[in-house]
Design an enzyme around this catalytic site. Structure first.
Site, PDB file in Angstrom:
ATOM      1  N   HIS A  74     -56.399   8.987  44.123  1.00 31.39           N
ATOM      2  CA  HIS A  74     -54.977   9.214  43.867  1.00 31.39           C
ATOM      3  C   HIS A  74     -54.708  10.709  43.770  1.00 31.39           C
ATOM      4  O   HIS A  74     -55.409  11.431  43.072  1.00 31.39           O
ATOM      5  CB  HIS A  74     -54.539   8.543  42.568  1.00 31.39           C
ATOM      6  CG  HIS A  74     -54.424   7.061  42.677  1.00 31.39           C
ATOM      7  ND1 HIS A  74     -53.914   6.269  41.666  1.00 31.39           N
ATOM      8  CD2 HIS A  74     -54.742   6.212  43.683  1.00 31.39           C
ATOM      9  CE1 HIS A  74     -53.921   5.001  42.049  1.00 31.39           C
ATOM     10  NE2 HIS A  74     -54.435   4.939  43.262  1.00 31.39           N
ATOM     11  N   TYR A 202     -46.408   5.962  34.487  1.00 33.73           N
ATOM     12  CA  TYR A 202     -46.282   6.100  33.033  1.00 33.73           C
ATOM     13  C   TYR A 202     -44.792   6.125  32.728  1.00 33.73           C
ATOM     14  O   TYR A 202     -44.084   7.020  33.206  1.00 33.73           O
ATOM     15  CB  TYR A 202     -46.912   7.402  32.552  1.00 33.73           C
ATOM     16  CG  TYR A 202     -48.420   7.493  32.637  1.00 33.73           C
ATOM     17  CD1 TYR A 202     -49.206   7.280  31.508  1.00 33.73           C
ATOM     18  CD2 TYR A 202     -49.048   7.821  33.827  1.00 33.73           C
ATOM     19  CE1 TYR A 202     -50.593   7.381  31.570  1.00 33.73           C
ATOM     20  CE2 TYR A 202     -50.434   7.930  33.908  1.00 33.73           C
ATOM     21  CZ  TYR A 202     -51.198   7.707  32.773  1.00 33.73           C
ATOM     22  OH  TYR A 202     -52.559   7.820  32.834  1.00 33.73           O
ATOM     23  N   PRO A 293     -55.830   6.230  24.713  1.00 30.56           N
ATOM     24  CA  PRO A 293     -56.061   6.025  26.150  1.00 30.56           C
ATOM     25  C   PRO A 293     -55.023   6.651  27.069  1.00 30.56           C
ATOM     26  O   PRO A 293     -55.227   6.656  28.292  1.00 30.56           O
ATOM     27  CB  PRO A 293     -56.026   4.496  26.273  1.00 30.56           C
ATOM     28  CG  PRO A 293     -55.132   4.051  25.161  1.00 30.56           C
ATOM     29  CD  PRO A 293     -55.402   5.000  24.027  1.00 30.56           C
ATOM     30  N   LYS A 297     -58.915   9.868  29.056  1.00 26.17           N
ATOM     31  CA  LYS A 297     -59.939  10.884  28.794  1.00 26.17           C
ATOM     32  C   LYS A 297     -61.226  10.369  28.165  1.00 26.17           C
ATOM     33  O   LYS A 297     -62.212  11.097  28.125  1.00 26.17           O
ATOM     34  CB  LYS A 297     -59.359  11.980  27.883  1.00 26.17           C
ATOM     35  CG  LYS A 297     -58.267  12.800  28.535  1.00 26.17           C
ATOM     36  CD  LYS A 297     -58.763  13.437  29.808  1.00 26.17           C
ATOM     37  CE  LYS A 297     -57.665  14.167  30.560  1.00 26.17           C
ATOM     38  NZ  LYS A 297     -58.077  14.523  31.922  1.00 26.17           N
ATOM     39  N   TYR A 389     -55.073  16.635  33.553  1.00 30.56           N
ATOM     40  CA  TYR A 389     -55.274  15.242  33.933  1.00 30.56           C
ATOM     41  C   TYR A 389     -56.439  15.104  34.910  1.00 30.56           C
ATOM     42  O   TYR A 389     -57.245  14.173  34.817  1.00 30.56           O
ATOM     43  CB  TYR A 389     -53.996  14.664  34.555  1.00 30.56           C
ATOM     44  CG  TYR A 389     -53.955  13.159  34.597  1.00 30.56           C
ATOM     45  CD1 TYR A 389     -53.234  12.441  33.658  1.00 30.56           C
ATOM     46  CD2 TYR A 389     -54.630  12.450  35.593  1.00 30.56           C
ATOM     47  CE1 TYR A 389     -53.173  11.055  33.701  1.00 30.56           C
ATOM     48  CE2 TYR A 389     -54.592  11.065  35.641  1.00 30.56           C
ATOM     49  CZ  TYR A 389     -53.862  10.372  34.697  1.00 30.56           C
ATOM     50  OH  TYR A 389     -53.815   8.995  34.738  1.00 30.56           O
TER      51      TYR A 389
END
Length: 395
Positions: A74, A202, A293, A297, A389
């Site tokens: 991704h 998200y 979560p 990580k 990220y």
């Protein structure tokens, strides 16, 4: 049975299994002991997003063949607030990607390679007892298949999680633990349905956080924010899908429903031990720290720990202990950056919980809407998110 090895590892989750491979790559012998059964270790459903830095580590040690075949690469994520969705393009922002590949599959790959190599890995061990880590002769005792084992080692490594036996070896006057509990939990489901999105979503919604992830081209992983005291029995499949439709909904997009094969509620918390080293004992992964979560990580932090620790143990086995002496400091410095990011993502994307005074909830919610509006409207803010990220550098 007696064993003499440089390193005894307690805990055969991804951290312990990977550490074994790193040590083997450097010619360092080890024994790896796990009190759970092999099937139990394989059954634990955990994280599913690997940072670019984690993929690089697995590549370095020749452990990423199936990951590259089956993993979903991704180049970004979608951030959504009240139905408005924005794509955060990691490749454009920082030139890096993440890979969706479930932790179970990482564990399967690591186990299979240990099987091929004939590694000394013991599942279903009982009476696992490390000792002597504050002296020059650490020991690890355990019982397996009716036989008593004693491992004499130079170092004991705890990759046995927050409730494991290794962490408890550090005296309470030395070990401080910084923790935070969150007033939100995640209701997670696995569903036998193709993902309705190309990359993770998200979403912040007045009803709470929602997330659309995936495990494969045919299996979706989805989450809802719920109260930590909620009971999964209160959530029928129909109620779950209705909430997901509401929180993830946006114009021109359809969430496809399918059979739910698993559902559970997981509370969220942060925890960091003040040290990852005591004498000849070293901690890695969840034994030393836990993150919520939201920022994906947990597994990645464990991989970073053992990448550093494995190199340090190999150097110490060769007579140079400088990397090992600095391991705890280096790992914790990186970990606190990860804690910051995970907390930031969690606070930004969840509605205020029941512990927030009623009069403050509208302000706190609207400030999070404003925060997301800033992040999605600022390239600089997006670069900061993308850098963290996709994974900070591993020393």
């Amino acid at each position: 049975m007696q064993h003499r090895v440089p390193v005894a590892i307690v805990g055969a989750g991804p951290a312990g299994l990977l550490l074994g491979h790193i040590l083997r790559a450097h010619g360092v012998d080890f024994v790896l002991v796990e009190h759970r059964s092999r099937d139990h270790v394989l059954s634990r459903i955990r994280a599913g997003v690997l940072e670019q830095a984690s993929v690089d580590v697995l590549d370095r040690y020749g452990l990423a063949e199936r990951l590259h075949t089956d993993g979903l690469v991704h180049g970004g994520i979608h951030l959504q607030v009240e139905g408005r969705r924005t794509h955060i393009d990691f490749e454009d922002l920082v030139g890096r990607t993440v890979t969706v590949y479930g932790q179970q599959r990482v564990v399967e790959d690591l186990m299979a390679r240990h099987d091929e190599l004939g590694s000394a890995v013991f599942y279903g061990a009982s009476d696992v007892t490390p000792s002597g880590v504050d002296g020059d002769a650490p020991r690890l005792e355990f019982r397996h298949d009716g036989e008593d084992h004693v491992v004499q080692a130079d170092f004991v490594i705890g990759t046995d999680g927050y409730h494991g036996v290794c962490r408890g070896l550090i005296p309470t006057e030395i070990l401080d633990v910084a923790e935070r509990s969150y007033d939100a939990a995640w209701l997670g489901i696995l569903a036998d349905v193709a993902p309705s999105t190309d990359e993770l979503i998200y979403a912040l919604h007045p009803d709470g956080f929602g997330m659309h992830s995936m495990r494969s081209p045919t299996v979706s992983r989805l989450y809802l924010q719920v109260d930590p005291t909620d009971d999964i029995a209160n959530w029928s499949d129909e109620r779950i899908w209705a909430a997901l439709q509401e929180r993830l909904g946006t114009a021109g997009w359809t969430l496809t429903e399918g059979p739910i094969t698993e559902k559970s509620i997981t509370p969220m918390r942060s925890s960091v031990a003040s040290t990852l080293a005591y004498g000849r004992l070293f901690l890695a992964g969840d034994a030393g720290h836990i993150v919520p979560p939201t920022g994906a990580k947990g597994l990645n932090a464990a991989i970073a720990d053992v990448a550093m620790l494995g190199e340090a143990l190999a150097a110490a086995n060769g007579g140079s202990d400088g990397l090992l002496a600095s391991y705890s400091r280096r790992a914790l410095e990186r970990q606190w950056k990860i804690q910051y990011f995970s907390q930031w993502m969690t606070d930004m994307l969840h509605t205020p919980g029941a512990e927030t005074p009623e009069g403050e909830r509208p302000f706190r919610y609207r400030s999070r809407v404003g925060q997301l509006a800033y992040v999605t409207g600022s390239r600089h803010a997006q670069q900061t998110l993308a850098e963290q990220y996709t994974g900070l550098a591993i020393e």
